[in-house]
Design a protein around this motif. Structure first.
Motif, PDB file in Angstrom:
ATOM      1  N   ALA A  42      24.280  39.412  30.271  1.00 27.21           N
ATOM      2  CA  ALA A  42      25.344  39.567  29.275  1.00 27.21           C
ATOM      3  C   ALA A  42      26.717  39.669  29.912  1.00 27.21           C
ATOM      4  N   GLY A  43      26.758  39.844  31.233  1.00 27.66           N
ATOM      5  CA  GLY A  43      28.023  39.964  31.934  1.00 27.66           C
ATOM      6  C   GLY A  43      27.978  39.246  33.264  1.00 27.66           C
ATOM      7  N   VAL A  44      29.172  38.950  33.801  1.00 22.23           N
ATOM      8  CA  VAL A  44      29.295  38.319  35.108  1.00 22.23           C
ATOM      9  C   VAL A  44      30.422  38.976  35.884  1.00 22.23           C
ATOM     10  N   GLU A  45      30.352  38.821  37.184  1.00 19.78           N
ATOM     11  CA  GLU A  45      31.450  39.196  38.066  1.00 19.78           C
ATOM     12  C   GLU A  45      31.568  38.120  39.129  1.00 19.78           C
ATOM     13  N   PHE A  46      32.744  37.975  39.690  1.00 21.33           N
ATOM     14  CA  PHE A  46      32.937  37.116  40.855  1.00 21.33           C
ATOM     15  C   PHE A  46      34.241  37.559  41.492  1.00 21.33           C
ATOM     16  N   PRO A  47      34.326  37.481  42.818  1.00 22.23           N
ATOM     17  CA  PRO A  47      35.461  38.097  43.494  1.00 22.23           C
ATOM     18  C   PRO A  47      36.789  37.387  43.289  1.00 22.23           C
ATOM     19  N   SER A  48      36.783  36.064  43.230  1.00 20.15           N
ATOM     20  CA  SER A  48      38.051  35.345  43.247  1.00 20.15           C
ATOM     21  C   SER A  48      38.144  34.332  42.114  1.00 20.15           C
ATOM     22  N   PRO A  49      38.818  34.696  41.031  1.00 13.44           N
ATOM     23  CA  PRO A  49      38.990  33.752  39.930  1.00 13.44           C
ATOM     24  C   PRO A  49      40.199  32.845  40.096  1.00 13.44           C
ATOM     25  N   TYR A  50      40.925  32.997  41.192  1.00 13.91           N
ATOM     26  CA  TYR A  50      42.287  32.478  41.260  1.00 13.91           C
ATOM     27  C   TYR A  50      42.377  30.965  41.452  1.00 13.91           C
ATOM     28  N   GLY A  51      41.259  30.328  41.738  1.00 12.10           N
ATOM     29  CA  GLY A  51      41.273  28.872  41.833  1.00 12.10           C
ATOM     30  C   GLY A  51      41.183  28.179  40.488  1.00 12.10           C
ATOM     31  N   TYR A  52      41.077  28.960  39.411  1.00  8.02           N
ATOM     32  CA  TYR A  52      40.959  28.416  38.059  1.00  8.02           C
ATOM     33  C   TYR A  52      42.020  29.055  37.166  1.00  8.02           C
ATOM     34  N   PRO A  74      43.263  39.339  45.439  1.00  8.63           N
ATOM     35  CA  PRO A  74      43.216  38.188  46.338  1.00  8.63           C
ATOM     36  C   PRO A  74      43.030  38.593  47.798  1.00  8.63           C
ATOM     37  N   MET A  75      42.303  37.756  48.529  1.00 13.49           N
ATOM     38  CA  MET A  75      42.080  37.951  49.962  1.00 13.49           C
ATOM     39  C   MET A  75      42.459  36.674  50.702  1.00 13.49           C
ATOM     40  N   GLY A  76      42.647  36.806  52.008  1.00 16.87           N
ATOM     41  CA  GLY A  76      42.974  35.655  52.822  1.00 16.87           C
ATOM     42  C   GLY A  76      41.761  34.797  53.106  1.00 16.87           C
TER      43      GLY A  76
END
Length: 275
Positions: A42-52, A74-76
């Motif tokens: 019912a839920g999701v997580e992901f570390p970096s959404p920033y490419g979308y 954000p991370m390098g």
């Protein structure tokens, strides 16, 4: 995916979410939302959404009927000094603050309640005390920004084997920072995989800090595969979590030993842990 209460004891209902960086990697990223929903999440997580673009992700969540549980700041890029976060690196205050602001923008757009402010690795040539002081000051600033945005932030201690030099060295240290600067705005992301490698004593440690734990993650060392493939006694651990009344989500942040859906059999096998 839930574990139901049973008997006369008060227990929580498990809410497992799929980490889309780790699960369903057989598919392109945007197809993983539907796959997670079809598998019962019912839920999701992901570390970096920033490419979308945030509206794209929001539409994928809506169409799949999913809740966005957690994102990271954000991370390098891999191999850079900021690969595990910026919060403890002196001289990068502006970049750190811009990253927190961007994270809060995405969290707000995705109706995501938790933002993981990633701590970072103490740079070569910088004393640990100086890096830690930088970290505490940055978390205090981030907590104020998060309060204004209506988002809560979480801190995670990562193990020294996989992430040598990480600024947070223990759950105790992470909890002390959260308590000192965050009040009701900063909590813990407790990952049983990291905890087992560095500290062990999972149930006692969880119980010690359970009031400050706002998000849990699971993976089984040494291979970081699904629960039941390694050394952790998950039935006892999950029973302790259930009996604590833990109200949050449990993120599945592991590398499946085989195909993702086939590996989800562990949920059924440990579902009775809360009963």
């Amino acid at each position: 995916m839930h574990a139901a209460a049973g008997g006369g004891r008060k227990v929580t209902t498990f809410r497992f979410d799929a980490n889309l960086k780790w699960l369903f990697t057989e598919l392109e990223f945007e197809a993983r939302f539907d796959a997670a929903a079809a598998a019962g999440f019912a839920g999701v997580e992901f570390p970096s959404p920033y490419g979308y673009a945030a509206p794209v992700l929001r539409r994928r969540l809506r169409d799949a009927g999913l809740t966005q549980v957690l994102i990271n700041t954000p991370m390098g890029a891999p191999g850079t000094p900021t690969r595990s976060g910026l919060a403890c690196i002196p001289g990068l205050d502006g970049e750190f603050r811009a990253g927190v602001e961007r994270g809060l923008e995405y969290a707000t757009a995705l109706d995501c309640e938790l933002l993981h402010v990633v701590g970072g690795i103490v740079p070569d040539g910088v004393g640990r005390d100086r890096a830690f002081a930088c970290y505490v000051a940055n978390i205090a600033w981030a907590a104020e920004q998060a309060r204004e945005a209506g988002v809560r932030i979480v801190l995670e201690a990562q193990n020294k084997r996989d992430c040598p030099g990480f600024v947070l060295q223990s759950q105790e240290q992470a909890a002390a920072v959260a308590e000192a600067v965050g009040g009701d705005q900063v909590g813990l992301l407790l990952d049983f995989y990291h905890l087992q490698i560095d500290e062990g004593d999972l149930i006692r440690t969880y119980r010690r800090f359970q009031e400050r734990v706002w998000h849990l993650q699971v993976a089984d060392p040494p291979g970081r595969h699904e629960p039941g493939t390694g050394e952790i006694g998950w039935r006892a651990v999950l029973r302790a979590v259930a009996e604590s009344g833990y109200p949050g989500w449990i993120g599945c942040e592991y590398a499946p030993a085989g195909e993702t859906v086939a590996g989800l059999d562990w949920v059924r096998r440990f579902r009775g842990a809360a009963a």
